[in-house]
Write an enzyme that holds these catalytic residues in place. Structure first.
Site, PDB file in Angstrom:
ATOM      1  N   LYS A 194      23.962  11.348  35.730  1.00  0.00           N
ATOM      2  CA  LYS A 194      22.553  11.684  35.562  1.00  0.00           C
ATOM      3  C   LYS A 194      22.158  13.085  36.049  1.00  0.00           C
ATOM      4  O   LYS A 194      21.041  13.538  35.776  1.00  0.00           O
ATOM      5  CB  LYS A 194      21.674  10.660  36.317  1.00  0.00           C
ATOM      6  CG  LYS A 194      21.696   9.277  35.697  1.00  0.00           C
ATOM      7  CD  LYS A 194      20.849   9.231  34.444  1.00  0.00           C
ATOM      8  CE  LYS A 194      21.061   8.012  33.608  1.00  0.00           C
ATOM      9  NZ  LYS A 194      21.686   8.263  32.314  1.00  0.00           N
ATOM     10  N   TYR A 228      21.881   4.019  31.125  1.00  0.00           N
ATOM     11  CA  TYR A 228      22.967   4.970  30.902  1.00  0.00           C
ATOM     12  C   TYR A 228      22.626   5.978  29.807  1.00  0.00           C
ATOM     13  O   TYR A 228      22.883   7.173  29.954  1.00  0.00           O
ATOM     14  CB  TYR A 228      24.261   4.217  30.547  1.00  0.00           C
ATOM     15  CG  TYR A 228      25.493   5.092  30.620  1.00  0.00           C
ATOM     16  CD1 TYR A 228      26.160   5.286  31.825  1.00  0.00           C
ATOM     17  CD2 TYR A 228      25.981   5.740  29.491  1.00  0.00           C
ATOM     18  CE1 TYR A 228      27.276   6.104  31.903  1.00  0.00           C
ATOM     19  CE2 TYR A 228      27.097   6.563  29.557  1.00  0.00           C
ATOM     20  CZ  TYR A 228      27.740   6.735  30.771  1.00  0.00           C
ATOM     21  OH  TYR A 228      28.841   7.552  30.854  1.00  0.00           O
TER      22      TYR A 228
HETATM   23  C1  PHB Z   1      32.623  13.755  33.494  1.00  0.00           C
HETATM   24  O1  PHB Z   1      32.794  14.712  34.263  1.00  0.00           O
HETATM   25  O2  PHB Z   1      33.115  13.750  32.362  1.00  0.00           O
HETATM   26  C2  PHB Z   1      31.815  12.590  33.949  1.00  0.00           C
HETATM   27  C3  PHB Z   1      31.365  12.536  35.259  1.00  0.00           C
HETATM   28  C4  PHB Z   1      30.624  11.434  35.674  1.00  0.00           C
HETATM   29  C5  PHB Z   1      30.352  10.417  34.775  1.00  0.00           C
HETATM   30  C6  PHB Z   1      30.790  10.495  33.471  1.00  0.00           C
HETATM   31  C7  PHB Z   1      31.517  11.587  33.056  1.00  0.00           C
HETATM   32  O3  PHB Z   1      29.656   9.325  35.182  1.00  0.00           O
END
Ligand code: PHB
Ligand code: APR
Length: 401
Positions: A299, A387
């Site tokens: 987020k 999400y």
């Molecule tokens: C990412 O760095 O790709 C990443 C980081 C945190 C998340 C999802 C993706 O919750």
């Protein structure tokens, strides 16, 4: 001393400051950006990579989505791996077709910097000893660059200078309240030019701790492991990292995992943090300067984008009509969305990580909660709608045009 006159002085050239600059430019509102680091440093910082649909829409509206449309990977679901079994959350199916886009924050920053260069907008990089003054009345900013002293006189200051910035630190102590939770572990992140283990992100809850399988493209993977805060990156050779990641995965993913040399490796602590209010007279805080979320809900950048949507709309309204309504409501509107994202990020972090302080009872409860969420459409919908990103008022982007 050079004295500069402008409408908005933006402190910080991260995604928040750059996006604000771009939206103000589009609206014809004069501004400058003052950044303490070099442009190269800012463009190279590696961070998270998930954009909510509303963030994608905002970047499109700002006219900086060419690369995002070309290289961004739309994802309509995520996997949660628990008790050795994967469960798909059908994000799109549960939220009337909403998706997220996998696109590195580093790329968002570069796209915004490039747009700024093309528009020949000025940023003061490597600014030293940046200070904000008199933001209750006649705000101005002072700094030094290349041995020269500058004073920027402005109508408003936008504090987009991140968690360690000076804007929040300059707010009067008796008018600011902060809320904080520090987690007893960090995320060890590795970037590697290997194909991702699966088409969708996998969030892993395991006895050995949390892991996340993410990606930047079809040939570049981003993986994370929950590690003790006492660990140092040097403790983690590539071999040890891949071995531990494998140990936290299910049999199918273990088989599909392609390993290779890391091109970046770092440990980041996890923190929840909120500042109230987000406005002090003629100074506004936005993005990480005002709030931090643990990365589990992806987020951070998205909250920075929604702050900037509100702030730019408020400033545009002010300069077009003279109304201070948006300015007056800025802090309250942002904080409503901020606290919901804080709650979601805290909840995901609790649900999926291993805490040393957990008793066997706590673990059983957590397992039951996960089983409930994954086994119930209502539970899955709660996760999915948070999400993909909760709606915000300004998503009628006409307000910004
Ligand atoms: C990412 O760095 O790709 C990443 C980081 C945190 C998340 C999802 C993706 O919750
Ligand atoms: N003077 C000028 N610039 C400063 C100062 C200062 N005193 N202090 C910090 N800065 C700069 C930093 O060097 C950085 O480039 O402000 C910028 C803040 O950028 P970010 O930390 O990227 O914060 P923000 O733009 O709010 O972006 C939020 O970044 O950390 C992630 O998860 C977060 O994705 C979210 C996004």
């Amino acid at each position: 001393m050079d004295v500069i006159h402008t409408k908005i002085a933006i402190i910080g050239s991260g995604p928040a400051g750059l996006l604000l600059g771009q939206l103000l430019y589009k609206a014809g509102i004069e501004h400058v950006i003052i950044e303490q680091r070099s442009a190269d440093y800012v463009a190279a910082r590696i961070r998270a990579g998930i954009l909510e649909q509303v963030s994608v829409d905002l970047l499109k509206f700002a006219g900086v989505d060419q690369h995002l449309q070309r290289d961004g990977l739309p994802h309509s679901g995520i996997e949660i791996l628990t008790q050795g079994k994967k469960h798909r959350i059908d994000l799109a199916g549960l939220t009337q077709g909403k998706q997220v886009t996998v696109y590195g924050q580093t790329e968002v920053t570069k796209d915004l910097m490039q747009a700024r260069e093309q528009a020949q907008l000025h940023s003061y990089y490597k600014a030293q000893d940046v200070q904000v003054h008199d933001f209750d009345d006649a705000p101005y900013v002072t700094f030094n660059q290349n041995g020269k002293a500058y004073q920027v006189q402005c109508d408003f200051i936008a504090g987009c200078d991140g968690y360690h910035g000076i804007c929040r630190a300059s707010a009067p102590q008796d008018k600011i309240k902060t809320f904080e939770k520090v987690y007893p572990f960090g995320w060890l992140g590795v970037l590697a030019d290997v194909p991702p283990v699966a088409d969708e992100l996998i969030y892993v809850q395991s006895d050995r701790g949390f892991a996340l399988c993410s990606m930047r493209s079809e040939t570049r993977s981003r993986y994370y492991l929950q590690v003790p805060l006492t660990d140092h990156v040097d403790d983690w050779s590539d071999e040890r990292f891949w071995e531990e990641l494998k140990n936290r995965l299910d049999a199918e993913s273990q088989q599909n995992l392609v390993t290779g040399p890391s091109i970046e490796k770092s440990i980041a602590p996890l923190r929840s943090f909120v500042t109230e209010p987000m406005r002090f007279g003629k100074m506004f805080l936005a993005g990480d300067a005002a709030h931090i979320v643990p990365p589990t809900g992806a987020k951070g950048l998205n909250l920075a984008a929604s702050d900037i949507a509100y702030l730019s709309a408020a400033l545009i309204e002010y300069y077009r009509t003279g109304s201070e309504q948006g300015i007056d409501q800025y802090s309250e509107k942002c904080l409503q969305r901020v606290w919901k994202a804080e709650r979601f990020s805290w909840w995901m972090t609790h649900l999926l990580h291993r805490f040393d302080s957990e008793s066997e009872f706590d673990l059983k409860i957590k397992q039951a909660e996960l089983a409930y969420i994954l086994g119930s459409e209502a539970g899955q919908t709660t996760l999915a709608e948070n999400y993909v990103g909760l709606p915000y008022e300004i998503m009628d982007l006409d307000q910004l045009s």
